[in-house]
Design a protein around this motif. Sequence first.
Motif, PDB file in Angstrom:
ATOM      1  N   ARG A  61       1.290   9.513  -6.942  1.00 40.15           N
ATOM      2  CA  ARG A  61       1.495  10.779  -6.327  1.00 40.15           C
ATOM      3  C   ARG A  61       1.013  11.867  -7.556  1.00 40.15           C
ATOM      4  O   ARG A  61       0.515  12.980  -7.453  1.00 40.15           O
ATOM      5  CB  ARG A  61       2.946  10.967  -6.033  1.00 40.15           C
ATOM      6  CG  ARG A  61       3.418  12.406  -6.110  1.00 40.15           C
ATOM      7  CD  ARG A  61       2.621  13.248  -5.111  1.00 40.15           C
ATOM      8  NE  ARG A  61       3.334  14.743  -4.909  1.00 40.15           N
ATOM      9  CZ  ARG A  61       2.955  15.449  -5.972  1.00 40.15           C
ATOM     10  NH1 ARG A  61       1.953  15.499  -6.749  1.00 40.15           N
ATOM     11  NH2 ARG A  61       3.437  16.538  -5.976  1.00 40.15           N
ATOM     12  N   LYS A 115       0.685   4.002  -3.150  1.00 37.45           N
ATOM     13  CA  LYS A 115       0.500   5.514  -2.638  1.00 37.45           C
ATOM     14  C   LYS A 115       1.409   6.369  -3.401  1.00 37.45           C
ATOM     15  O   LYS A 115       1.154   7.660  -4.037  1.00 37.45           O
ATOM     16  CB  LYS A 115       0.369   5.764  -1.361  1.00 37.45           C
ATOM     17  CG  LYS A 115       0.089   7.273  -0.757  1.00 37.45           C
ATOM     18  CD  LYS A 115       0.069   7.228   0.713  1.00 37.45           C
ATOM     19  CE  LYS A 115      -0.333   8.629   1.245  1.00 37.45           C
ATOM     20  NZ  LYS A 115      -0.488   8.840   2.740  1.00 37.45           N
ATOM     21  N   ASN A 157       0.852  -1.123  -0.022  1.00 38.76           N
ATOM     22  CA  ASN A 157       0.116  -0.084  -0.016  1.00 38.76           C
ATOM     23  C   ASN A 157       0.837   1.221  -0.048  1.00 38.76           C
ATOM     24  O   ASN A 157       0.440   2.193  -0.769  1.00 38.76           O
ATOM     25  CB  ASN A 157      -0.861   0.115   1.005  1.00 38.76           C
ATOM     26  CG  ASN A 157      -2.089  -0.908   1.174  1.00 38.76           C
ATOM     27  OD1 ASN A 157      -2.328  -1.605   0.113  1.00 38.76           O
ATOM     28  ND2 ASN A 157      -2.250  -1.565   2.389  1.00 38.76           N
ATOM     29  N   TYR A 158       1.930   1.144   0.622  1.00 42.48           N
ATOM     30  CA  TYR A 158       2.906   2.311   0.755  1.00 42.48           C
ATOM     31  C   TYR A 158       3.391   2.623  -0.838  1.00 42.48           C
ATOM     32  O   TYR A 158       3.454   3.791  -1.104  1.00 42.48           O
ATOM     33  CB  TYR A 158       4.031   1.967   1.659  1.00 42.48           C
ATOM     34  CG  TYR A 158       5.217   3.066   1.327  1.00 42.48           C
ATOM     35  CD1 TYR A 158       4.983   4.486   2.320  1.00 42.48           C
ATOM     36  CD2 TYR A 158       6.437   2.839   0.993  1.00 42.48           C
ATOM     37  CE1 TYR A 158       5.976   5.271   2.153  1.00 42.48           C
ATOM     38  CE2 TYR A 158       7.426   3.808   0.952  1.00 42.48           C
ATOM     39  CZ  TYR A 158       7.006   5.094   1.734  1.00 42.48           C
ATOM     40  OH  TYR A 158       7.969   6.132   1.550  1.00 42.48           O
TER      41      TYR A 158
END
Length: 314
Positions: free
Chosen positions: A169, A165, A161-162
């Motif tokens: 951007r 994300k 998930n990091y």
Amino acid sequence: MKVKKASLMYLPLQLLLASVARLPFGALYRLADLIYVLVYYIARYRRNTVLKNLKESFPEKNEAEITNICREFYRNFADYIVETIKLGHVTDRQIMKRMEIVGIETVDRLFSEGRSIIMMFSHCFNWEWATSITLWSRFKPSEKTVYAQVYRHLDNDWFNNYFLKLRSRFGSVSFDKRMVLRNLVQLRRQGIKSITGFMSDQKPSHGDTAMHVVNFLNHPTAMITGTEILARKLDMAVLYWDVEKPARGHYRLTVRLLAEHPGKLPEFSITDQYASLLENTIRRTPSIWLWTHKRWKNPVKAATLSQTAHTQQQ
């Protein structure tokens, strides 16, 4: 309950990464210098693998040259780490000063003609910044235009998930490798233009329907064919991103056209062109490619004479 526990467990790491992302670039690269020392000299992270790959790929280079490339690779690898974290807190202006995209007019022309695009690229630093293409094109992410990249789901959900994300951007989306064909067919049916980035390094996926062997970096090498097969099936134009690193913290991506209508070209000719262009990119600056993988762990038989000749003609 389990989700909350997992979130709390990773809270210190989340705070650390957020703090690092807010550092100015000067401080980030001082941190990268420290990471380089830790990874190269102390942990010696996969150094034997890197040296083996380099020696086999460049037999014409002497020991000193190989060692220098190895060190430069680990410096670039350290830069990649902090630059990727920086995506969590970077402005559009900052990224456009540091990631130049040349030839964006090719993308815009294809979009204006209603075409969808496959972008073939590789693990050349810093591939994570490539999502800033949305800032350069006059076609912005919208209900009519989608920017995407294919990804492989990480085993660790928090890290998965990091990275998702970070990669969103600049307005792009991520397609799971297992679902990408369905995603692209759905976009096509809805009349939505798309450009999708495919990491097309040389190791073929298990789902590839055919294995195509070329001579690549002094190795008989099995190339991914699924990208070309998908492009032919959906009649998507195919481009290549040629990566350069003119200075620390600065990259240049040059858009190169491989095929406007893949179905009109001989089978595997796009894959051959890609392999040839990627080898040129790597030979120009060997230290920008990701050498830590055991890329030739499973040897394949040498390419046939016709395949070799076709590749060398590109």
